[in-house]
Design a protein around this motif. Sequence first.
Motif, PDB file in Angstrom:
ATOM      1  N   LEU A  22       7.142  25.659  38.570  1.00  0.00           N
ATOM      2  CA  LEU A  22       7.717  24.410  38.060  1.00  0.00           C
ATOM      3  C   LEU A  22       6.612  23.457  37.600  1.00  0.00           C
ATOM      4  O   LEU A  22       6.713  22.841  36.529  1.00  0.00           O
ATOM      5  N   ILE A  25       5.098  24.980  34.351  1.00  0.00           N
ATOM      6  CA  ILE A  25       6.048  24.886  33.230  1.00  0.00           C
ATOM      7  C   ILE A  25       6.107  23.435  32.734  1.00  0.00           C
ATOM      8  O   ILE A  25       6.154  23.170  31.533  1.00  0.00           O
ATOM      9  N   SER A  26       6.060  22.494  33.674  1.00  0.00           N
ATOM     10  CA  SER A  26       6.125  21.076  33.299  1.00  0.00           C
ATOM     11  C   SER A  26       4.829  20.634  32.621  1.00  0.00           C
ATOM     12  O   SER A  26       4.854  19.857  31.665  1.00  0.00           O
ATOM     13  N   ALA A  29       4.903  21.877  29.142  1.00  0.00           N
ATOM     14  CA  ALA A  29       5.800  21.064  28.316  1.00  0.00           C
ATOM     15  C   ALA A  29       5.101  19.778  27.864  1.00  0.00           C
ATOM     16  O   ALA A  29       5.293  19.323  26.728  1.00  0.00           O
ATOM     17  N   GLU A  30       4.281  19.213  28.743  1.00  0.00           N
ATOM     18  CA  GLU A  30       3.553  17.992  28.364  1.00  0.00           C
ATOM     19  C   GLU A  30       2.564  18.268  27.229  1.00  0.00           C
ATOM     20  O   GLU A  30       2.415  17.463  26.313  1.00  0.00           O
ATOM     21  N   GLU A  33       4.409  18.679  24.045  1.00  0.00           N
ATOM     22  CA  GLU A  33       4.813  17.374  23.505  1.00  0.00           C
ATOM     23  C   GLU A  33       3.664  16.742  22.710  1.00  0.00           C
ATOM     24  O   GLU A  33       3.881  16.148  21.660  1.00  0.00           O
ATOM     25  N   GLU A  79      12.414  32.141  26.414  1.00  0.00           N
ATOM     26  CA  GLU A  79      13.219  31.046  26.971  1.00  0.00           C
ATOM     27  C   GLU A  79      12.355  29.774  27.044  1.00  0.00           C
ATOM     28  O   GLU A  79      12.821  28.671  26.733  1.00  0.00           O
ATOM     29  N   ALA A  83      12.912  26.282  24.857  1.00  0.00           N
ATOM     30  CA  ALA A  83      12.977  24.980  25.525  1.00  0.00           C
ATOM     31  C   ALA A  83      11.937  24.018  24.942  1.00  0.00           C
ATOM     32  O   ALA A  83      12.198  22.823  24.768  1.00  0.00           O
ATOM     33  N   LEU A  87      12.511  20.427  23.000  1.00  0.00           N
ATOM     34  CA  LEU A  87      11.860  19.197  23.466  1.00  0.00           C
ATOM     35  C   LEU A  87      11.156  18.477  22.310  1.00  0.00           C
ATOM     36  O   LEU A  87      11.285  17.262  22.144  1.00  0.00           O
TER      37      LEU A  87
ATOM     38  N   LEU B  63      12.840  18.654  42.523  1.00  0.00           N
ATOM     39  CA  LEU B  63      11.387  18.491  42.382  1.00  0.00           C
ATOM     40  C   LEU B  63      10.953  18.298  40.931  1.00  0.00           C
ATOM     41  O   LEU B  63       9.819  17.908  40.670  1.00  0.00           O
ATOM     42  N   ASN B  64      11.840  18.594  39.988  1.00  0.00           N
ATOM     43  CA  ASN B  64      11.477  18.584  38.567  1.00  0.00           C
ATOM     44  C   ASN B  64      10.833  17.259  38.121  1.00  0.00           C
ATOM     45  O   ASN B  64      11.488  16.218  38.106  1.00  0.00           O
ATOM     46  N   PRO B  65       9.542  17.302  37.740  1.00  0.00           N
ATOM     47  CA  PRO B  65       8.863  16.068  37.339  1.00  0.00           C
ATOM     48  C   PRO B  65       9.094  15.718  35.863  1.00  0.00           C
ATOM     49  O   PRO B  65       8.625  14.682  35.402  1.00  0.00           O
ATOM     50  N   GLY B  66       9.809  16.579  35.109  1.00  0.00           N
ATOM     51  CA  GLY B  66       9.934  16.395  33.668  1.00  0.00           C
ATOM     52  C   GLY B  66       8.702  16.956  32.986  1.00  0.00           C
ATOM     53  O   GLY B  66       7.797  17.411  33.657  1.00  0.00           O
ATOM     54  N   PRO B  67       8.624  16.936  31.658  1.00  0.00           N
ATOM     55  CA  PRO B  67       9.587  16.333  30.727  1.00  0.00           C
ATOM     56  C   PRO B  67      10.819  17.197  30.443  1.00  0.00           C
ATOM     57  O   PRO B  67      11.728  16.712  29.787  1.00  0.00           O
ATOM     58  N   PHE B  68      10.849  18.431  30.928  1.00  0.00           N
ATOM     59  CA  PHE B  68      12.040  19.239  30.666  1.00  0.00           C
ATOM     60  C   PHE B  68      13.222  18.686  31.457  1.00  0.00           C
ATOM     61  O   PHE B  68      13.081  18.374  32.641  1.00  0.00           O
ATOM     62  N   THR B  72      17.224  22.701  31.435  1.00  0.00           N
ATOM     63  CA  THR B  72      16.218  23.612  30.883  1.00  0.00           C
ATOM     64  C   THR B  72      15.506  24.365  31.994  1.00  0.00           C
ATOM     65  O   THR B  72      15.284  25.577  31.903  1.00  0.00           O
ATOM     66  N   ILE B  73      15.132  23.647  33.042  1.00  0.00           N
ATOM     67  CA  ILE B  73      14.476  24.286  34.193  1.00  0.00           C
ATOM     68  C   ILE B  73      15.410  25.352  34.767  1.00  0.00           C
ATOM     69  O   ILE B  73      14.981  26.476  35.067  1.00  0.00           O
TER      70      ILE B  73
END
Lengths: 98, 98
Positions: A22, A25-26, A29-30, A33, A79, A83, A87, B63-68, B72-73
């Motif tokens: 997690l 993956i996050s 994603a940053e 972005e 996947e 995603a 975003l 727990l998901n901190p984003g940005p997703f 999506t998670i």
Amino acid sequence: MTQTPTIEDLRAEVDLINRELLTLISRRAEVVEKIGRAKTAEGRPQHYDPAREERQLRELEQLNPGPFPAATIKAIFKEIFRASLALEESNDKKALLV
Amino acid sequence: MTQTPTIEDLRAEVDLINRELLTLISRRAEVVEKIGRAKTAEGRPQHYDPAREERQLRELEQLNPGPFPAATIKAIFKEIFRASLALEESNDKKALLV
């Protein structure tokens, strides 16, 4: 640990790996972005880049240590790509609305 | 780095994260294989456990901190769960053939 791990021990290990996944993956994603914003700033509104995706998949396929077959690694990363694209496109829309 | 990273720098960062994700996904698959074998040894041939999946998804959502977004998670981890189940079932089949 000298004893064979129990199913509960192994599940705790999976939960730990889930949390690390997690985080990664996050973080990915940053970075995506940032790439999206840089492309938009350069006047390249097209975020979808199949050649770039293909290169990433090829590299991952080569590095794949198993036990997942290559097709599975591909499906999981596709996947993530899907995603990421969503975003970037959602960020573009938000920027237009500001 | 004091300069703004270029798109190429950011892509190199994504490639690095991809490799870390591949390592973690593969390690998770190995632990799942051990769980599968332990279950089979205990005479629990049913690998699919929706309640266990639900608990994992709930924890990740919290727990998901984003940005997703949470959805999506969920989609990414569901892909990982699907792959894990296929791996356990394929190992069972192989064990039957030995």
